[in-house]
Design a protein around this motif. Sequence first.
Motif, mmCIF file in Angstrom:
data_model
loop_
_atom_site.group_PDB
_atom_site.id
_atom_site.type_symbol
_atom_site.label_atom_id
_atom_site.label_comp_id
_atom_site.label_asym_id
_atom_site.label_seq_id
_atom_site.Cartn_x
_atom_site.Cartn_y
_atom_site.Cartn_z
ATOM 1 N N LYS A 278 0.851 -1.190 0.000
ATOM 2 C CA LYS A 278 0.000 0.000 0.000
ATOM 3 C C LYS A 278 0.885 1.238 0.000
ATOM 4 O O LYS A 278 1.703 1.408 0.891
ATOM 5 N N PRO A 279 0.739 2.116 -1.020
ATOM 6 C CA PRO A 279 1.596 3.305 -1.031
ATOM 7 C C PRO A 279 1.474 4.079 0.284
ATOM 8 O O PRO A 279 0.370 4.349 0.747
ATOM 9 N N PHE A 280 2.616 4.413 0.864
ATOM 10 C CA PHE A 280 2.656 5.106 2.151
ATOM 11 C C PHE A 280 1.845 6.395 2.100
ATOM 12 O O PHE A 280 1.134 6.741 3.029
ATOM 13 N N LEU B 146 3.001 2.573 11.254
ATOM 14 C CA LEU B 146 3.982 1.872 10.420
ATOM 15 C C LEU B 146 5.410 2.326 10.762
ATOM 16 O O LEU B 146 6.328 1.510 10.873
ATOM 17 N N ILE B 147 5.572 3.635 10.974
ATOM 18 C CA ILE B 147 6.908 4.161 11.314
ATOM 19 C C ILE B 147 7.352 3.622 12.684
ATOM 20 O O ILE B 147 8.524 3.288 12.883
ATOM 21 N N ASP B 148 6.370 3.494 13.612
ATOM 22 C CA ASP B 148 6.719 2.936 14.933
ATOM 23 C C ASP B 148 7.214 1.496 14.790
ATOM 24 O O ASP B 148 8.152 1.079 15.447
ATOM 25 N N GLN B 149 6.541 0.740 13.889
ATOM 26 C CA GLN B 149 6.947 -0.670 13.678
ATOM 27 C C GLN B 149 8.288 -0.754 12.965
ATOM 28 O O GLN B 149 9.110 -1.605 13.242
ATOM 29 N N GLY C 108 9.631 6.004 7.623
ATOM 30 C CA GLY C 108 9.691 7.451 7.873
ATOM 31 C C GLY C 108 10.754 8.136 7.023
ATOM 32 O O GLY C 108 10.975 9.336 7.160
ATOM 33 N N ARG C 109 11.440 7.386 6.163
ATOM 34 C CA ARG C 109 12.519 7.945 5.357
ATOM 35 C C ARG C 109 12.109 7.972 3.883
ATOM 36 O O ARG C 109 12.000 6.908 3.261
#
Length: 493
Positions: free
Chosen positions: A376-378, A389-392, A397-398
């Motif tokens: 799925k596109p961020f 998602l960034i936490d996982q 996040g980049r």
Amino acid sequence: MKVDVAVIGAGVIGTYIARELARYNLNIVIIEKENDVANGTTKANSAIIHAGYDAKTGSLKAKTNVLGNRLQEELCRELEVPFERIGSFVVAFNDEEVEILKKLEEQGNNNGVPGLKILNQAELREMEPNLSEEVVAALYAPTAGIIGPFELAIALAENAADNGVEILLNSKVTSIDKSNNKYIIKAGSHKIETKYVINCAGLYADEINNMVNRPYFEIVPNRGQYHLFDKTAGDFVNKVVFQCPTKAGKGVLVLPTVHGNVLIGPTAENTGNKEANETTTEGFTFLREKAEKVVKSFPYYKVITSFSGLRAKTPTGDFIIEEVQESRGFINVAAIDSPGLSAAPAIGNYAIDILKTSAGAFEENKSFNPKRKAFKPFTELSMEEKQQLIDQDPRYGRVICRCEQITEGEIVDVIKRKAGALTLDAVKRRARAGMGRCQGGFCGPRVMEIIARELNIDITDVVKDGIDSYILTGATKTIYDDTENLAAATKED
Ligand SMILES: Cc1cc2nc3c(=O)[nH]c(=O)nc-3n(C[C@H](O)[C@H](O)[C@H](O)COP(=O)(O)OP(=O)(O)OC[C@H]3O[C@@H](n4cnc5c(N)ncnc54)[C@H](O)[C@@H]3O)c2cc1C
């Protein structure tokens, strides 16, 4: 390696057939000469799911196009492939061409295409305001659509692999021997023994056939060139806009893509060379002249890339889908030029029916899973989903590709999947990193680093697309310790 079915060629046809055969308890292998699936004609075409009025009534093209068009919806839903039924127009500039529209409408009706209608100028302008004032009428086909063509083949390959199909890349078939109701295929470093061969080798299907059977058809390469426009030109047309077909083909068309770009093309040139996929100044001049005829003030400064694809044509003009008389269990699925993408599911089912007639019924694979999850596109996630998602995984996040806003997490995902990306363009086709306005100018080196790291290879071994398409050959500057020589040189001075 011993298998039941060997499918040669990992284009949309080979991957569809292998995925459908995975519904049965069979050992299946796809053999592909390139370093990715969808690296032949399937990666460079108009991306249209044609309605089905073009082909002569009764031909295989006509039957499989209309049926394939119907089957695409469910297939794309199962595999999460972008598909939009936006409809198409064939436009006419004069009375003579209006007569052609009437003939196409009649042929379409005979082929079983639903909803065809000839629109007058006012009706047309309301639906497509950017069309030239010279257009006097159009044939409207509401069932035509647009699709992600390589996305479809990649999704089919991923789903086939998830269901146990083996995919051999970098494995060019160089010989096939027939003996005692089986075939021995040599492909790269592999020797494969199989009961059944399905030849889906696109431009090279004639050469594969000739390894075993009498040469009875010839594939003639025919090139089509394109311009792709930036997304800011994206709402220039709402539907697929064709001009009246000629003997050379369906003519130059203008259409939006499923990702919001605009595409114009293709040319139709017999190249006599199956690898002649370059673009030319003459081709671009031709495209420009034709496109400007149909659409007012085209924003040419918004072209972000150009490319070409090669049609696998045969002089008889129809698809060849049959078991070879003298070779039981050898099925040619050849001369799949346009509308092969539209017709793919119907072509595949037709070939599988032939195989079943020859081999008898196959036992059902009860664990077959028809579903495949797309990445799925961020950018399409909600703020909460993004944060989760960034936490996982902080790599989400980049941002690596600034034009398309693709993150490192997405790039790693498409490399790590079954039938995953091994090259720069394979990442581009799956995650869209490098598909934007800069065409990978900024993100290319970063993507190469990620590929090298994830595949645990040296960065100089990362290729752009085809085998041997190396990008880095060595360092431009080498720093080495030459203190002694330097000191001596300084003394002499
Ligand atoms: C310019 C253009 C526009 C088109 N537009 C449309 C359109 O809008 N709609 C539509 O429906 N259709 C369209 N088509 C047609 C469509 O793209 C094709 O019908 C379809 O992609 C064919 O798929 P395929 O799997 O048969 O071939 P391919 O995708 O070419 O796959 C064949 C595979 O076989 C592999 N192979 C070849 N030789 C060997 C070997 N010796 N060993 C191992 N592997 C081998 C190749 O590397 C390749 O990956 C267009 C085609 C072109 C060129």
